[in-house]
Design a protein around this motif. Structure first.
Motif, PDB file in Angstrom:
ATOM      1  N   PHE A  14      18.640 -49.701 -34.042  1.00 36.13           N
ATOM      2  CA  PHE A  14      19.895 -49.384 -33.347  1.00 36.13           C
ATOM      3  C   PHE A  14      19.732 -49.797 -31.892  1.00 36.13           C
ATOM      4  CE2 PHE A  14      22.381 -46.054 -30.997  1.00 36.13           C
ATOM      5  CZ  PHE A  14      23.646 -46.488 -31.377  1.00 36.13           C
ATOM      6  N   THR A  15      20.500 -50.785 -31.453  1.00 39.10           N
ATOM      7  CA  THR A  15      20.339 -51.334 -30.102  1.00 39.10           C
ATOM      8  C   THR A  15      21.682 -51.328 -29.370  1.00 39.10           C
ATOM      9  OG1 THR A  15      20.642 -53.592 -30.958  1.00 39.10           O
ATOM     10  CG2 THR A  15      18.388 -52.794 -30.774  1.00 39.10           C
ATOM     11  N   PRO A  16      22.108 -50.146 -28.889  1.00 42.24           N
ATOM     12  CA  PRO A  16      23.435 -50.029 -28.283  1.00 42.24           C
ATOM     13  C   PRO A  16      23.540 -50.819 -26.982  1.00 42.24           C
ATOM     14  CG  PRO A  16      22.163 -48.035 -27.893  1.00 42.24           C
ATOM     15  CD  PRO A  16      21.351 -48.888 -28.814  1.00 42.24           C
ATOM     16  N   THR A  17      24.779 -51.154 -26.625  1.00 44.25           N
ATOM     17  CA  THR A  17      25.030 -51.792 -25.330  1.00 44.25           C
ATOM     18  C   THR A  17      26.187 -51.082 -24.639  1.00 44.25           C
ATOM     19  OG1 THR A  17      26.772 -53.365 -25.990  1.00 44.25           O
ATOM     20  CG2 THR A  17      24.478 -54.039 -26.388  1.00 44.25           C
ATOM     21  N   THR A  18      26.300 -51.365 -23.347  1.00 42.25           N
ATOM     22  CA  THR A  18      27.485 -50.916 -22.619  1.00 42.25           C
ATOM     23  C   THR A  18      28.683 -51.694 -23.136  1.00 42.25           C
ATOM     24  OG1 THR A  18      27.120 -52.616 -20.960  1.00 42.25           O
ATOM     25  CG2 THR A  18      26.160 -50.445 -20.519  1.00 42.25           C
ATOM     26  N   LYS A  19      29.868 -51.187 -22.846  1.00 41.54           N
ATOM     27  CA  LYS A  19      31.100 -51.893 -23.185  1.00 41.54           C
ATOM     28  C   LYS A  19      31.638 -52.398 -21.858  1.00 41.54           C
ATOM     29  CE  LYS A  19      35.003 -50.757 -26.259  1.00 41.54           C
ATOM     30  NZ  LYS A  19      35.330 -52.129 -26.467  1.00 41.54           N
ATOM     31  N   ALA A  20      31.250 -53.621 -21.514  1.00 41.66           N
ATOM     32  CA  ALA A  20      31.561 -54.137 -20.172  1.00 41.66           C
ATOM     33  C   ALA A  20      33.039 -54.462 -20.050  1.00 41.66           C
ATOM     34  CB  ALA A  20      30.722 -55.369 -19.899  1.00 41.66           C
TER      35      ALA A  20
ATOM     36  N   PHE B  42      18.482 -44.992 -25.825  1.00 44.86           N
ATOM     37  CA  PHE B  42      19.226 -43.842 -26.338  1.00 44.86           C
ATOM     38  C   PHE B  42      19.605 -42.865 -25.217  1.00 44.86           C
ATOM     39  CE2 PHE B  42      19.604 -39.671 -28.372  1.00 44.86           C
ATOM     40  CZ  PHE B  42      20.595 -39.969 -29.299  1.00 44.86           C
ATOM     41  N   GLY B  43      18.657 -42.637 -24.290  1.00 50.02           N
ATOM     42  CA  GLY B  43      18.921 -41.720 -23.174  1.00 50.02           C
ATOM     43  C   GLY B  43      20.078 -42.199 -22.304  1.00 50.02           C
ATOM     44  N   GLN B  44      20.086 -43.488 -22.028  1.00 51.06           N
ATOM     45  CA  GLN B  44      21.191 -44.048 -21.228  1.00 51.06           C
ATOM     46  C   GLN B  44      22.521 -43.917 -21.959  1.00 51.06           C
ATOM     47  OE1 GLN B  44      19.124 -47.846 -20.841  1.00 51.06           O
ATOM     48  NE2 GLN B  44      19.327 -47.717 -18.613  1.00 51.06           N
ATOM     49  N   MET B  45      22.456 -44.094 -23.271  1.00 49.44           N
ATOM     50  CA  MET B  45      23.676 -43.953 -24.071  1.00 49.44           C
ATOM     51  C   MET B  45      24.217 -42.522 -23.947  1.00 49.44           C
ATOM     52  SD  MET B  45      24.387 -44.757 -28.075  1.00 49.44           S
ATOM     53  CE  MET B  45      23.986 -43.240 -28.911  1.00 49.44           C
ATOM     54  N   VAL B  46      23.332 -41.546 -24.034  1.00 46.47           N
ATOM     55  CA  VAL B  46      23.752 -40.143 -23.909  1.00 46.47           C
ATOM     56  C   VAL B  46      24.410 -39.922 -22.545  1.00 46.47           C
ATOM     57  CG1 VAL B  46      22.943 -37.739 -23.803  1.00 46.47           C
ATOM     58  CG2 VAL B  46      21.989 -39.310 -25.520  1.00 46.47           C
ATOM     59  N   GLU B  47      23.787 -40.482 -21.494  1.00 50.96           N
ATOM     60  CA  GLU B  47      24.343 -40.329 -20.142  1.00 50.96           C
ATOM     61  C   GLU B  47      25.733 -40.943 -20.030  1.00 50.96           C
ATOM     62  OE1 GLU B  47      21.915 -41.763 -16.758  1.00 50.96           O
ATOM     63  OE2 GLU B  47      20.289 -40.705 -17.801  1.00 50.96           O
ATOM     64  N   ILE B  48      25.873 -42.148 -20.581  1.00 52.38           N
ATOM     65  CA  ILE B  48      27.173 -42.838 -20.502  1.00 52.38           C
ATOM     66  C   ILE B  48      28.244 -42.019 -21.212  1.00 52.38           C
ATOM     67  CG2 ILE B  48      28.468 -44.864 -21.328  1.00 52.38           C
ATOM     68  CD1 ILE B  48      25.914 -46.517 -20.724  1.00 52.38           C
ATOM     69  N   ILE B  49      27.894 -41.474 -22.363  1.00 50.97           N
ATOM     70  CA  ILE B  49      28.889 -40.688 -23.108  1.00 50.97           C
ATOM     71  C   ILE B  49      29.233 -39.409 -22.326  1.00 50.97           C
ATOM     72  CG2 ILE B  49      29.449 -39.526 -25.278  1.00 50.97           C
ATOM     73  CD1 ILE B  49      27.520 -41.445 -26.699  1.00 50.97           C
ATOM     74  N   ALA B  50      28.211 -38.778 -21.746  1.00 49.74           N
ATOM     75  CA  ALA B  50      28.465 -37.556 -20.964  1.00 49.74           C
ATOM     76  C   ALA B  50      29.355 -37.874 -19.767  1.00 49.74           C
ATOM     77  CB  ALA B  50      27.151 -36.939 -20.503  1.00 49.74           C
ATOM     78  N   ASP B  51      29.059 -38.984 -19.068  1.00 47.49           N
ATOM     79  CA  ASP B  51      29.829 -39.359 -17.873  1.00 47.49           C
ATOM     80  C   ASP B  51      31.258 -39.771 -18.206  1.00 47.49           C
ATOM     81  OD1 ASP B  51      27.659 -38.829 -16.349  1.00 47.49           O
ATOM     82  OD2 ASP B  51      27.052 -40.927 -16.064  1.00 47.49           O
ATOM     83  N   ALA B  52      31.508 -40.112 -19.474  1.00 45.74           N
ATOM     84  CA  ALA B  52      32.856 -40.562 -19.842  1.00 45.74           C
ATOM     85  C   ALA B  52      33.847 -39.405 -19.863  1.00 45.74           C
ATOM     86  CB  ALA B  52      32.817 -41.252 -21.207  1.00 45.74           C
TER      87      ALA B  52
ATOM     88  N   ASP C  53      26.852 -30.643 -26.306  1.00 50.76           N
ATOM     89  CA  ASP C  53      26.845 -31.326 -27.594  1.00 50.76           C
ATOM     90  C   ASP C  53      26.718 -32.847 -27.559  1.00 50.76           C
ATOM     91  OD1 ASP C  53      26.768 -30.602 -30.203  1.00 50.76           O
ATOM     92  OD2 ASP C  53      28.823 -31.263 -30.569  1.00 50.76           O
ATOM     93  N   VAL C  54      26.683 -33.429 -26.379  1.00 48.00           N
ATOM     94  CA  VAL C  54      26.774 -34.875 -26.315  1.00 48.00           C
ATOM     95  C   VAL C  54      25.578 -35.553 -26.985  1.00 48.00           C
ATOM     96  CG1 VAL C  54      25.746 -35.249 -24.039  1.00 48.00           C
ATOM     97  CG2 VAL C  54      27.549 -36.756 -24.848  1.00 48.00           C
ATOM     98  N   LYS C  55      24.398 -34.916 -26.902  1.00 46.73           N
ATOM     99  CA  LYS C  55      23.223 -35.498 -27.534  1.00 46.73           C
ATOM    100  C   LYS C  55      23.371 -35.489 -29.055  1.00 46.73           C
ATOM    101  CE  LYS C  55      18.240 -35.676 -27.201  1.00 46.73           C
ATOM    102  NZ  LYS C  55      17.517 -34.697 -28.049  1.00 46.73           N
ATOM    103  N   GLY C  56      23.911 -34.390 -29.559  1.00 46.42           N
ATOM    104  CA  GLY C  56      24.157 -34.309 -30.997  1.00 46.42           C
ATOM    105  C   GLY C  56      25.147 -35.372 -31.464  1.00 46.42           C
ATOM    106  N   LEU C  57      26.170 -35.595 -30.674  1.00 47.10           N
ATOM    107  CA  LEU C  57      27.158 -36.621 -30.998  1.00 47.10           C
ATOM    108  C   LEU C  57      26.492 -38.000 -31.011  1.00 47.10           C
ATOM    109  CD1 LEU C  57      30.221 -37.433 -31.334  1.00 47.10           C
ATOM    110  CD2 LEU C  57      30.196 -37.815 -28.860  1.00 47.10           C
ATOM    111  N   ALA C  58      25.671 -38.260 -29.995  1.00 46.76           N
ATOM    112  CA  ALA C  58      24.985 -39.556 -29.895  1.00 46.76           C
ATOM    113  C   ALA C  58      24.045 -39.755 -31.083  1.00 46.76           C
ATOM    114  CB  ALA C  58      24.210 -39.633 -28.579  1.00 46.76           C
ATOM    115  N   GLU C  59      23.385 -38.677 -31.501  1.00 46.13           N
ATOM    116  CA  GLU C  59      22.482 -38.780 -32.659  1.00 46.13           C
ATOM    117  C   GLU C  59      23.255 -39.117 -33.929  1.00 46.13           C
ATOM    118  OE1 GLU C  59      20.382 -35.086 -32.328  1.00 46.13           O
ATOM    119  OE2 GLU C  59      18.863 -35.992 -31.006  1.00 46.13           O
ATOM    120  N   THR C  60      24.399 -38.452 -34.095  1.00 52.35           N
ATOM    121  CA  THR C  60      25.225 -38.759 -35.266  1.00 52.35           C
ATOM    122  C   THR C  60      25.688 -40.207 -35.239  1.00 52.35           C
ATOM    123  OG1 THR C  60      25.993 -36.472 -35.258  1.00 52.35           O
ATOM    124  CG2 THR C  60      27.253 -38.029 -36.584  1.00 52.35           C
ATOM    125  N   LEU C  61      26.099 -40.652 -34.058  1.00 51.54           N
ATOM    126  CA  LEU C  61      26.570 -42.025 -33.920  1.00 51.54           C
ATOM    127  C   LEU C  61      25.467 -43.024 -34.312  1.00 51.54           C
ATOM    128  CD1 LEU C  61      28.637 -43.231 -30.866  1.00 51.54           C
ATOM    129  CD2 LEU C  61      26.919 -44.683 -31.914  1.00 51.54           C
TER     130      LEU C  61
END
Ligand SMILES: Nc1ncnc2c1ncn2[C@@H]1O[C@H](COP(=O)(O)OP(=O)(O)O)[C@@H](O)[C@H]1O
Ligand SMILES: [Mg+2]
Length: 306
Positions: A148-154, A165-175, A186-194
């Motif tokens: 799993f290699t997520p990217t930003t949505k530029a 993964f940590g950066q992904m969690v941060e981006i989702i939290a900041d959104a 719950d954002v970490k749980g959401l990211a894990e499910t994703l």
């Protein structure tokens, strides 16, 4: 319908007749490569194939046993079909989906060493998105495990960046997603499910495709939150615009593979750019090749029933 947004490839509409919770996605025949649309180019039938493939995958996913994955895909009712026709839109290009609050990351899954990952690996990189890669792999090799290699949505025109993964969690939290009120908790749980859903989608779809002679080398998903605050798979699903498809028969690591996907276009655009030439459409033989490849993927993965 009311057009509310145009993406690079899809136009998004609201229904005049209600359906406040749904959007209509109309895939055009436009072509995008490297984050921008090729001006003036349309490949006849491409939008229909993207729509039909995605819809078929959504149906297939619904049949999966022991799976929690939910898609945002909804079948049209008669009233919606009438509304679409009234607007002069071919309904075969259109798909209704739950209107999601999109999670601003691209959920990339890779099973093979190709594309930007191969470019990086060739130049010595042994890590991507916080994951380690073994030495000694060749171009197009199968990875030990899908990753799993997520990217930003530029924003338009800019390039997506790999994130761990940590950066992904941060981006989702900041959104500050309004549909995830308890996000701090719950954002970490959401990211894990994703992440889990992305890997499961890739693995099960790959099994399905391999039985039909097609390798899915990698793909990209997009997820969002429904009104109920739950996660749904949205956007296009496992199409030749969002995935790399290789014919199993000709698969041979150590070189690039014969693509049945948008790679055909990327290669041409790259070649032209290297020559310093402006991209003005595509040569006719390449257009035919792309049409054939896209058609072949649809027919091979979801043969018409007689
Ligand atoms: N179910 C959904 N609800 C709301 N937005 C969605 C949904 N599925 C996809 N989207 C968004 O709709 C757009 C689809 O159009 P597309 O042409 O692919 O756009 P892009 O140029 O951003 O790739 C994307 O921005 C995607 O994030
Ligand atoms: Mg898109």
């Amino acid at each position: 319908m009311r057009k509310i947004k145009s993406g690079k490839v899809r136009d998004i509409y609201e229904y005049e007749s209600g359906y406040a919770n749904e959007l209509c996605f109309v895939a055009s025949d436009r072509v995008s490569a490297f984050d921008s649309v090729i001006p003036g180019l349309e490949i006849e039938g491409k939008g229909r194939i993207l729509t039909e493939l995605s819809a078929n995958w959504a149906e297939e996913i619904e049949t999966w046993k022991n799976s929690e994955i939910e898609t945002a895909y909804i079948m049209f009712d008669d009233e919606q079909i009438e509304e679409i026709k009234k607007d002069g839109i071919d309904y075969r290009y259109a798909q209704s989906q739950l209107a999601l609050e999109m999670i601003p990351i691209e959920a990339v899954v890779r099973g093979y060493l190709t594309g930007s990952l191969w470019e990086a690996y060739k130049n010595g990189a042994r890590e991507i998105c916080g994951l380690k890669l073994p030495d000694g792999l060749k171009e197009s090799d199968k990875l030990p495990e899908p990753i799993f290699t997520p990217t930003t949505k530029a924003p338009a025109g800019e390039h997506d960046e790999n994130i761990d993964f940590g950066q992904m969690v941060e981006i989702i939290a900041d959104a500050d997603l309004v549909r995830l009120p308890d996000y701090e908790y719950d954002v970490k749980g959401l990211a894990e499910t994703l992440r889990e859903w992305s890997l499961e989608l890739y693995k099960r779809a790959s099994d399905y495709a391999e039985k039909r002679g097609i390798i899915i080398a990698d793909t990209k998903f997009e997820f969002g939150l429904g009104e109920d605050g739950r996660l749904y798979l949205g956007d296009e699903i496992l199409t030749p615009d969002s995935s790399r498809f290789w014919p199993q028969e000709e698969y041979k690591p150590g070189r690039a593979q014969g693509s049945l996907d948008k790679q055909l276009i990327r290669d041409y655009v790259k070649e032209q750019k290297a020559k310093g030439a402006a991209i003005k459409g595509l040569p006719q033989d390449l257009i035919f090749k792309v049409q054939n490849a896209y058609e072949q993927i649809l027919k091979t993965l979801f043969p018409p029933e007689y």
